[in-house]
Write a protein that holds these residues in place. Structure first.
Motif, PDB file in Angstrom:
ATOM      1  N   VAL A  50      55.688  30.012 -31.889  1.00 27.61           N
ATOM      2  CA  VAL A  50      56.294  28.691 -32.102  1.00 27.61           C
ATOM      3  C   VAL A  50      57.327  28.364 -31.036  1.00 27.61           C
ATOM      4  O   VAL A  50      57.988  27.331 -31.108  1.00 27.61           O
ATOM      5  N   GLY A  51      57.463  29.230 -30.043  1.00 27.72           N
ATOM      6  CA  GLY A  51      58.477  29.015 -29.026  1.00 27.72           C
ATOM      7  C   GLY A  51      59.859  29.347 -29.560  1.00 27.72           C
ATOM      8  O   GLY A  51      60.013  29.923 -30.640  1.00 27.72           O
ATOM      9  N   GLY A  53      62.708  26.834 -28.938  1.00 31.97           N
ATOM     10  CA  GLY A  53      63.389  25.582 -29.246  1.00 31.97           C
ATOM     11  C   GLY A  53      62.529  24.614 -30.038  1.00 31.97           C
ATOM     12  O   GLY A  53      61.297  24.660 -30.010  1.00 31.97           O
ATOM     13  N   ARG A  54      63.204  23.720 -30.757  1.00 29.13           N
ATOM     14  CA  ARG A  54      62.523  22.616 -31.433  1.00 29.13           C
ATOM     15  C   ARG A  54      61.892  21.699 -30.392  1.00 29.13           C
ATOM     16  O   ARG A  54      62.514  21.375 -29.381  1.00 29.13           O
ATOM     17  N   LYS A  55      60.683  21.263 -30.676  1.00 28.53           N
ATOM     18  CA  LYS A  55      59.981  20.404 -29.716  1.00 28.53           C
ATOM     19  C   LYS A  55      60.667  19.046 -29.572  1.00 28.53           C
ATOM     20  O   LYS A  55      60.607  18.423 -28.515  1.00 28.53           O
ATOM     21  N   ASP A  56      61.330  18.592 -30.641  1.00 28.68           N
ATOM     22  CA  ASP A  56      61.969  17.278 -30.586  1.00 28.68           C
ATOM     23  C   ASP A  56      63.380  17.347 -29.997  1.00 28.68           C
ATOM     24  O   ASP A  56      64.083  16.335 -29.943  1.00 28.68           O
ATOM     25  N   VAL A  58      64.086  18.367 -26.877  1.00 24.46           N
ATOM     26  CA  VAL A  58      64.094  18.217 -25.421  1.00 24.46           C
ATOM     27  C   VAL A  58      64.844  16.931 -25.070  1.00 24.46           C
ATOM     28  O   VAL A  58      64.535  15.862 -25.614  1.00 24.46           O
ATOM     29  N   VAL A  65      66.010  22.544 -23.993  1.00 20.91           N
ATOM     30  CA  VAL A  65      66.601  22.073 -25.242  1.00 20.91           C
ATOM     31  C   VAL A  65      68.057  22.520 -25.295  1.00 20.91           C
ATOM     32  O   VAL A  65      68.412  23.608 -24.857  1.00 20.91           O
ATOM     33  N   HIS A 320      67.149  25.695 -32.135  1.00 18.15           N
ATOM     34  CA  HIS A 320      66.061  26.662 -32.223  1.00 18.15           C
ATOM     35  C   HIS A 320      65.058  26.308 -33.317  1.00 18.15           C
ATOM     36  O   HIS A 320      65.314  25.466 -34.181  1.00 18.15           O
ATOM     37  N   TRP A 321      63.928  26.982 -33.283  1.00 15.71           N
ATOM     38  CA  TRP A 321      62.791  26.644 -34.146  1.00 15.71           C
ATOM     39  C   TRP A 321      63.130  26.772 -35.628  1.00 15.71           C
ATOM     40  O   TRP A 321      62.564  26.058 -36.459  1.00 15.71           O
TER      41      TRP A 321
END
Length: 352
Positions: A50-51, A53-56, A58, A65, A320-321
């Motif tokens: 899931v990586g 960082g949160r994708k939103d 950026v 992020v 973070h995720w």
């Protein structure tokens, strides 16, 4: 109302846009080294599907992020009524490398950058003074250099070590922090990397899910070391903050340590009270990643066991995720307990 509660977020990960952000703050030969080869940090190497960082998260202008203070304020501080965000960085790997002088130079450069680009830009950000413990004397010098700065509220360093954090090797750091009235925060992220110990008591796991779950084992060992080595007897005003290591394990550790102390106290004659008392008097823990069982009553019982109302502080782990939004977790708390955990405990600890 939950939505109106003031918040202090004790774990906001501010990132560099690029390693080049540090160049203006580095003297030679470190500037040329970073310019030519980057930061050269060591990481654990565990792949996360899931990586990180949160994708939103950026920034609109691109980049990592958590690298734009204005966007972090727009996405985190403003919508959640966060009065202060405690910046904790992403550079914990500086303590698991092999060059203490380079690590100290990077920490100083980061601290200067953070104070100018983040704390100096928005008074709602408060800084954690990043130090490397590869050379405790250099870390103490950094604490003396910037510890009096009004934008600094604590010292932060990696929880990934090659020897436990209670040992006398680290005490110059604690002495300096105590001298300036700053808590010491430890944060995971580099377990198993560089010269640190394996990320679990059994060795090196295979998957990130194991690595991430086993972080609590390291925090248990570090806390036990800090208590048994008499850190809080030697530095009676010092506080520790355990960030992102979980909390549900704490009652078990307190009980087991107290039980062993009753029979083995001759090994630690410098301790003047039960180990659990030192934990309650000197240690704070942050909520993220919160362990939330299917039955909230079970976690409520654990909270009562370690007096969470007085030693727990809210953290989001943004960006973070596994970010925990303050209006989504621990909704079952009584209003008085919620106000302490999400705001008052941190306000008191950090003198905000």
């Amino acid at each position: 109302m939950i939505e109106k509660l003031k918040i202090i977020d004790c774990d906001v990960h501010n990132s560099l846009r690029s390693y080049r952000d540090l160049l203006p703050y580095l003297a030679e030969p470190w500037r040329t080294r970073v310019e030519q080869a980057g930061l050269g940090l060591m990481f654990s190497g565990y792949y996360t599907p899931v990586g990180v960082g949160r994708k939103d998260a950026v920034p609109p202008g691109g980049g990592a992020v958590g690298s734009d203070p204005d966007f972090v304020a727009k996405q985190l501080l403003d919508p959640y009524n966060v009065e202060y965000g405690i910046l904790t960085s992403n550079l914990f790997s500086i303590s698991v490398g092999h060059d203490p002088d380079f690590a100290a130079a990077l920490s100083s450069a980061y601290n200067d950058y953070m104070l100018e680009a983040w704390v100096g830009k928005n008074s709602r950000y408060k800084g954690s003074l990043l130090v490397s413990f590869l050379d405790p004397q250099l870390a103490a010098r950094e604490i003396d250099r910037l510890g009096p700065h009004p934008g600094i509220v604590q010292v932060v360093m990696s929880s990934a070590t090659r020897m436990p954090l209670g040992q006398r090797f680290y005490h110059p750091i604690y002495e300096a922090a105590a001298r300036h009235g700053l808590p010491i925060a430890i944060h995971p992220g580099a377990e198993g990397a560089g010269q640190s110990n394996p990320p679990s008591a059994a060795g090196y796991p295979t998957w990130y899910i194991e690595w991430h779950t086993n972080l609590s084992q390291n925090f248990m060992a570090q806390l036990t070391s800090i208590i048994c080595e008499g850190v809080f007897e030697k530095f009676p005003g010092l506080k520790f903050v355990f960030i992102e290591g979980g909390i549900a394990w704490l009652p078990h550790l307190m009980w087991r340590l107290d039980k062993n102390y009753t029979a083995l106290r001759s090994q630690v004659p410098w301790l003047k009270k039960m180990p659990s008392a030192y934990i309650r008097d000197h240690c704070y823990f942050t909520t993220q990643p919160i362990e939330e069982p299917d039955n909230p009553k079970h976690l409520k019982a654990i909270f009562e066991m370690f007096d969470a109302e007085h030693v727990l502080m809210y953290s989001s782990d943004y960006p973070h995720w596994d970010f925990d939004a303050p209006d989504q977790i621990l909704r079952w708390l009584a209003p008085e307990a919620r106000e302490k955990i999400f705001y008052a405990n941190a306000k008191k600890l950090y003198n905000l």
